[in-house]
Design an enzyme around this catalytic site. Sequence first.
Site, PDB file in Angstrom:
ATOM      1  N   ASP A  45      35.052  30.031  45.912  1.00 21.09           N
ATOM      2  CA  ASP A  45      35.867  29.339  46.905  1.00 21.09           C
ATOM      3  C   ASP A  45      37.274  29.025  46.383  1.00 21.09           C
ATOM      4  O   ASP A  45      38.104  28.479  47.116  1.00 21.09           O
ATOM      5  CB  ASP A  45      35.168  28.083  47.446  1.00 21.09           C
ATOM      6  CG  ASP A  45      34.879  27.043  46.388  1.00 21.09           C
ATOM      7  OD1 ASP A  45      35.246  27.258  45.213  1.00 21.09           O
ATOM      8  OD2 ASP A  45      34.281  26.005  46.729  1.00 21.09           O
ATOM      9  N   SER A  46      37.555  29.447  45.136  1.00 20.67           N
ATOM     10  CA  SER A  46      38.949  29.414  44.678  1.00 20.67           C
ATOM     11  C   SER A  46      39.803  30.321  45.559  1.00 20.67           C
ATOM     12  O   SER A  46      41.028  30.241  45.530  1.00 20.67           O
ATOM     13  CB  SER A  46      39.062  29.830  43.214  1.00 20.67           C
ATOM     14  OG  SER A  46      38.552  31.129  43.008  1.00 20.67           O
ATOM     15  N   ASP A  84      29.936  31.591  46.159  1.00 25.06           N
ATOM     16  CA  ASP A  84      30.032  30.137  46.261  1.00 25.06           C
ATOM     17  C   ASP A  84      29.562  29.666  47.630  1.00 25.06           C
ATOM     18  O   ASP A  84      29.923  30.242  48.653  1.00 25.06           O
ATOM     19  CB  ASP A  84      31.491  29.687  46.081  1.00 25.06           C
ATOM     20  CG  ASP A  84      31.808  29.279  44.661  1.00 25.06           C
ATOM     21  OD1 ASP A  84      30.866  29.122  43.852  1.00 25.06           O
ATOM     22  OD2 ASP A  84      33.003  29.112  44.350  1.00 25.06           O
ATOM     23  N   LYS A 112      26.098  29.817  44.278  1.00 26.38           N
ATOM     24  CA  LYS A 112      26.533  28.762  43.365  1.00 26.38           C
ATOM     25  C   LYS A 112      26.862  27.499  44.169  1.00 26.38           C
ATOM     26  O   LYS A 112      27.530  27.571  45.188  1.00 26.38           O
ATOM     27  CB  LYS A 112      27.745  29.222  42.550  1.00 26.38           C
ATOM     28  CG  LYS A 112      28.296  28.164  41.604  1.00 26.38           C
ATOM     29  CD  LYS A 112      29.161  28.757  40.498  1.00 26.38           C
ATOM     30  CE  LYS A 112      30.557  29.173  40.901  1.00 26.38           C
ATOM     31  NZ  LYS A 112      31.418  28.077  41.389  1.00 26.38           N
ATOM     32  N   GLU A 114      27.972  23.205  43.734  1.00 23.64           N
ATOM     33  CA  GLU A 114      28.560  22.214  42.839  1.00 23.64           C
ATOM     34  C   GLU A 114      27.814  20.885  42.915  1.00 23.64           C
ATOM     35  O   GLU A 114      27.662  20.319  43.997  1.00 23.64           O
ATOM     36  CB  GLU A 114      30.031  21.979  43.215  1.00 23.64           C
ATOM     37  CG  GLU A 114      30.904  23.214  43.032  1.00 23.64           C
ATOM     38  CD  GLU A 114      32.379  22.931  43.337  1.00 23.64           C
ATOM     39  OE1 GLU A 114      32.732  21.760  43.590  1.00 23.64           O
ATOM     40  OE2 GLU A 114      33.157  23.900  43.308  1.00 23.64           O
ATOM     41  N   GLU A 181      32.490  23.702  33.989  1.00 20.22           N
ATOM     42  CA  GLU A 181      33.942  23.813  34.108  1.00 20.22           C
ATOM     43  C   GLU A 181      34.634  22.617  33.476  1.00 20.22           C
ATOM     44  O   GLU A 181      34.296  21.465  33.764  1.00 20.22           O
ATOM     45  CB  GLU A 181      34.330  23.934  35.596  1.00 20.22           C
ATOM     46  CG  GLU A 181      35.841  24.005  35.830  1.00 20.22           C
ATOM     47  CD  GLU A 181      36.241  24.449  37.230  1.00 20.22           C
ATOM     48  OE1 GLU A 181      35.368  24.900  38.002  1.00 20.22           O
ATOM     49  OE2 GLU A 181      37.445  24.359  37.544  1.00 20.22           O
TER      50      GLU A 181
HETATM   51  O1  KIV Z   1      35.702  29.491  42.845  1.00 22.06           O
HETATM   52  C1  KIV Z   1      35.836  29.825  41.649  1.00 22.06           C
HETATM   53  O2  KIV Z   1      36.644  30.689  41.290  1.00 22.06           O
HETATM   54  C2  KIV Z   1      34.997  29.157  40.660  1.00 22.06           C
HETATM   55  C3  KIV Z   1      35.288  29.411  39.213  1.00 22.06           C
HETATM   56  C4  KIV Z   1      36.492  28.648  38.794  1.00 22.06           C
HETATM   57  C5  KIV Z   1      34.132  29.107  38.358  1.00 22.06           C
HETATM   58  O3  KIV Z   1      34.116  28.423  41.024  1.00 22.06           O
HETATM   59 NA    NA Z   2      34.296  27.733  43.150  1.00 22.40          NA
END
Ligand code: KIV
Ligand code: NA
Length: 265
Positions: A45-46, A84, A112, A114, A181
Amino acid sequence: PQSVTIKTLAKLKAEGKKFSSMTAYDYCSAYAVSSAGVEVILVGDSLGMVIQGHDSSLPVTIEDIAYHIRCVRRGNVGSMIMADMPFMSYYSEDVTLKNAAVLMSEGAHIVKLEGGAWLAETTRLLSERGIPVCAHMGLTPQSVNHLGGYSVQGRDPDAAQLMVDEALMLQEAGASILLLECIPEELGERITKALTIPVIGIGAGAKTDAQIMVWHDMMGLWPGRPAKFVKNFLSDTDGSIQDAIKLYDEQVKAGTFPSAEYSYE
Ligand code: KIV
Ligand code: NA
């Protein structure tokens, strides 16, 4: 080459071998990452920041992630695709299952999420239904408003001990991978040793089982000031993106990245 699965990664951890991971959001970058031998591609989600230009990952939707999985899966040649679960896409059992199912149907191999101890039930729910889970702890950017910014986590001894305990709980609940992280290197090492599942780090020092980096950071594309753990690998080549990915992959597997310069004490 044979496709990477959670078994592949578990075996690498058992043998004390490191693996690498990178984000990719489109066909060509997924091909470049995967063909270089990087084990795990993250559709993260970056993308809310580096693709969409938002100032956090919060606006990202499940449809956004699904679209980028579709792009990435066509360029993937054997890496594991991690997706994510975006902000507020896993707040209840029904919502979690529905959204995780969308991502898996689009081609993700693992999702993934959080959080810490509160994710134990969710982790069990997903893994028992055949959806592998990577738990993301330490700095969790979806909680940026609660944390009050992007800063190093687990610095005080109580917070560090809590992180160890919660990581063990998530492993117990069925998590297949843990991602850490932005924590001190020593804590990254401590958690990696305490867990039998593979631990991927970003800004968590060199002692984790694996490293992950965001494509745009590695290529020096982010216009802002990079975090301490960000290394521009493209600037260490003659300008070849493919060489930058290979260099990153080699340094991760040799255990030479991240050096102290890119880690927190
Ligand atoms: O969304 C992302 O790119 C991430 C990484 C920074 C681990 O979660
Ligand atoms: Na992320």
